[in-house]
Scaffold this active site. Structure first.
Site, PDB file in Angstrom:
ATOM      1  CB  CYS A 200      -0.942   0.066   1.252  1.00  0.00           C
ATOM      2  SG  CYS A 200      -2.031  -1.076   1.334  1.00  0.00           S
TER       3      CYS A 200
ATOM      4  CG  HIS B  37      12.657  -2.039   2.544  1.00  0.00           C
ATOM      5  ND1 HIS B  37      12.331  -3.032   3.096  1.00  0.00           N
ATOM      6  CD2 HIS B  37      12.420  -1.800   1.979  1.00  0.00           C
ATOM      7  CE1 HIS B  37      11.819  -3.667   2.578  1.00  0.00           C
ATOM      8  NE2 HIS B  37      11.646  -3.298   2.030  1.00  0.00           N
TER       9      HIS B  37
ATOM     10  CG  HIS C 208      -3.774  20.293   5.583  1.00  0.00           C
ATOM     11  ND1 HIS C 208      -5.450  20.400   5.465  1.00  0.00           N
ATOM     12  CD2 HIS C 208      -3.623  21.258   4.602  1.00  0.00           C
ATOM     13  CE1 HIS C 208      -5.941  21.792   5.344  1.00  0.00           C
ATOM     14  NE2 HIS C 208      -4.922  22.709   4.630  1.00  0.00           N
TER      15      HIS C 208
ATOM     16  CG  HIS D 208      -2.537   3.529   3.893  1.00  0.00           C
ATOM     17  ND1 HIS D 208      -3.069   3.265   2.817  1.00  0.00           N
ATOM     18  CD2 HIS D 208      -2.341   2.149   4.640  1.00  0.00           C
ATOM     19  CE1 HIS D 208      -3.483   2.047   2.574  1.00  0.00           C
ATOM     20  NE2 HIS D 208      -2.924   1.285   3.569  1.00  0.00           N
TER      21      HIS D 208
ATOM     22  CG  HIS E 167     -17.863   6.223   6.273  1.00  0.00           C
ATOM     23  ND1 HIS E 167     -18.508   6.658   5.220  1.00  0.00           N
ATOM     24  CD2 HIS E 167     -18.831   5.402   7.695  1.00  0.00           C
ATOM     25  CE1 HIS E 167     -19.830   6.839   5.571  1.00  0.00           C
ATOM     26  NE2 HIS E 167     -19.902   6.114   7.108  1.00  0.00           N
TER      27      HIS E 167
ATOM     28  CG  ASN F 124      -6.851  -0.520   2.108  1.00  0.00           C
ATOM     29  OD1 ASN F 124      -5.620   0.658   1.720  1.00  0.00           O
ATOM     30  ND2 ASN F 124      -6.165  -1.293   3.296  1.00  0.00           N
TER      31      ASN F 124
END
Length: 508
Positions: free
Chosen positions: A239, A318, A403, A407, A436, A440
């Protein structure tokens, strides 16, 4: 007439007496910190002002003979003046030729699936039951996950999963990929007026579906992109691959002059639905939904005035060298040979550790001096005194960012970051509402969140937005964007017809 006693009782008076000092104390602390932040931010300026004033005062008192003597001194040392002037001009030239080029985000588009692909809780559970692949324990588990997930009743699944029985196939997966990618790209081309022949770089990321020819080749074929285009196809990166794709495009834009790059981020649901009963592999079924984004980047200075944002920082972390981190999001087969993605119970702990490493690198790049100094002083105090009562100072990232696009991997992810970064509900609103409304959508979720902020009219010139994404491997990647103007939503913003209904109250 009955009298009403207007005198406060002793308990009420005592409570009021406690509340007022507490309020005043918090009020004083707030403005004391703001004053400290302002002082440290403008410390150099405040130090230089007296020196500048003194220099100007001295210069104003110099007489004509003093200026004449200075001119004669420079005239007799002409060789030295020419030499140092040449060195200065050479240094400035080298700086401007070697400095990194600015990369601008001209515009982006998020795919909005058609309404007939919406999946309600009831439809999801009915289909899961009618497929016959799940036992009662698995069905109950999925029901509980749905209720607590933060997903609403309007998310989308691809056409083959609406059929009974579901008909996943490579052909259907290709159709889903084309529908999402081409839908986002059509909206992007329509919004920007960019021509296909002007695209010099193409980066596509999709973690679980990587056919031959590649997804990037499908785009080249569809839009007849030029033959010398630099195209890349990223697979298996989870993702957070959307930020990785932006990083790759940014690096390519440092090499190739005056061109555009397109980054397409998506995930494919059709061939990656799990039809087994292992609990850890059922969670993605409940969270992942159909979606994708297309982003147009440019290194042309002339595009600055037409662009929405400029990228300022990109930090990648990573943790793949650690076995637990490597296996916490893992594609595998269950005991019945059914393929799915397994989510480890240690996922949130690993995500927290990876985030800590990421923000340790990002912090010095974005935080004001005031926050860095507080962090440094606290760290030194803990090291010297070895006192466990001295808590580590958590920098206030609200001082750096207006802001946050976290994810939308799930409610737990958003809750954890809200707590650890000490954010207010307004800062995670875009993430919760995206989860909502769209679920995802993997690597594209951070763009749906940015679109939400724009649709609300909250993005103003000079504000910074932080995109944070997590992915298998395990990775945490951050991208920081600076708004170049007050940003209005694009004509194809996916929130335009429903933004007035948001934010909605979430009940878990």
């Amino acid at each position: 007439m009955m009298k009403t006693n207007t005198q406060p009782n002793s308990t009420t008076a005592a409570a009021a007496g406690n509340v007022v000092p507490d309020f005043l104390q918090s009020w004083k602390l707030k403005y004391l910190k703001l004053g400290y932040h302002y002082l440290m931010t403008h410390f150099l300026t405040l130090c230089l002002l007296p020196s500048i004033a003194f220099t100007l005062t001295q210069a104003s008192q110099m007489e004509y003979e003093d200026f004449q003597n200075l001119y004669l001194h420079l005239k007799h040392n002409l060789a030295g003046v020419v030499f140092f002037s040449g060195v200065f001009v050479f240094g400035v030239t080298v700086y401007f030729m070697t400095r990194p080029r600015s990369v601008y985000l001209v515009d982006y588009a998020c795919y909005r699936p058609p309404d007939h692909l919406r999946v309600t809780y009831k439809k999801f559970m009915d289909h899961s039951r009618l497929t016959g692949d799940f036992d009662e324990s698995s069905l109950e588990f999925q029901r509980k996950i749905l209720e607590r997930s933060g997903l609403g009743e309007e998310t989308y699944l691809p056409e083959p999963l609406h059929q009974l029985p579901p008909r996943p196939s490579i052909a259907a997966a290709r159709e889903e990929a084309e529908q999402v990618m081409f839908g986002a790209l059509d909206d992007l081309f329509a919004a920007t007026g960019i021509k296909a022949k002007d695209i010099g770089i193409l980066v596509v990321n999709c973690s679980l579906f990587n056919p031959t020819p590649s997804l990037s080749a499908m785009i080249v074929n569809k839009y007849k992109l030029r033959g010398n285009i630099k195209s890349f196809n990223l697979g298996g990166m989870g993702c957070s691959a959307g930020v990785i794709a932006v990083d790759l495009a940014k690096d390519m834009l440092q090499i190739h002059r005056n061109t555009y790059a397109i980054v397409v981020s998506t995930e494919n649901i059709t061939e990656n639905w799990y039809f087994g009963n292992r609990k850890s592999m059922l969670i993605p079924n409940c969270l992942f939904r159909m979606g994708g984004s297309a982003v147009l980047l440019s290194n042309r200075s002339s595009d600055r005035k037409n662009s929405k944002y400029k990228i300022t920082h990109l930090v990648r972390t990573h943790k793949g060298s650690d076995n637990k981190a490597f296996h916490c999001v893992y594609q595998e087969q269950d005991d019945r040979g059914k393929i799915g993605v397994s989510l480890s119970k240690e996922l949130m702990a690993i995500a927290g550790t990876t985030l800590k490493t990421n923000i340790t690198t990002l912090g010095p790049l974005v935080l004001p001096v005031s926050e860095q100094l507080l962090f440094f002083v606290t760290l030194i105090a803990r090291k010297i005194t070895n006192n466990p009562k001295i808590k580590p100072y958590i920098p206030d990232f609200k001082m750096a960012f207006h802001h946050f696009c976290i994810h939308a991997g799930g409610r737990a992810v958003i809750d954890e970051l809200e707590k650890n970064l000490r954010l207010e509900p307004i800062h995670v609103e875009a993430s919760r509402m995206t989860l909502h409304r769209f679920g995802n959508t993997s690597s594209s979720s951070i763009w749906y969140e940015l679109a939400y902020i724009e649709a609300k009219g909250r993005m103003k010139k000079g504000q910074q937005v932080w995109q944070i994404a997590f992915g298998s491997g395990f990775k945490c990647n951050s991208a920081v964007w600076l708004a170049l103007r007050d940003v209005n939503p694009s004509p194809h913003n996916p929130w335009l017809d429903c933004i007035d209904r948001y934010p909605v109250e979430l009940v878990y």
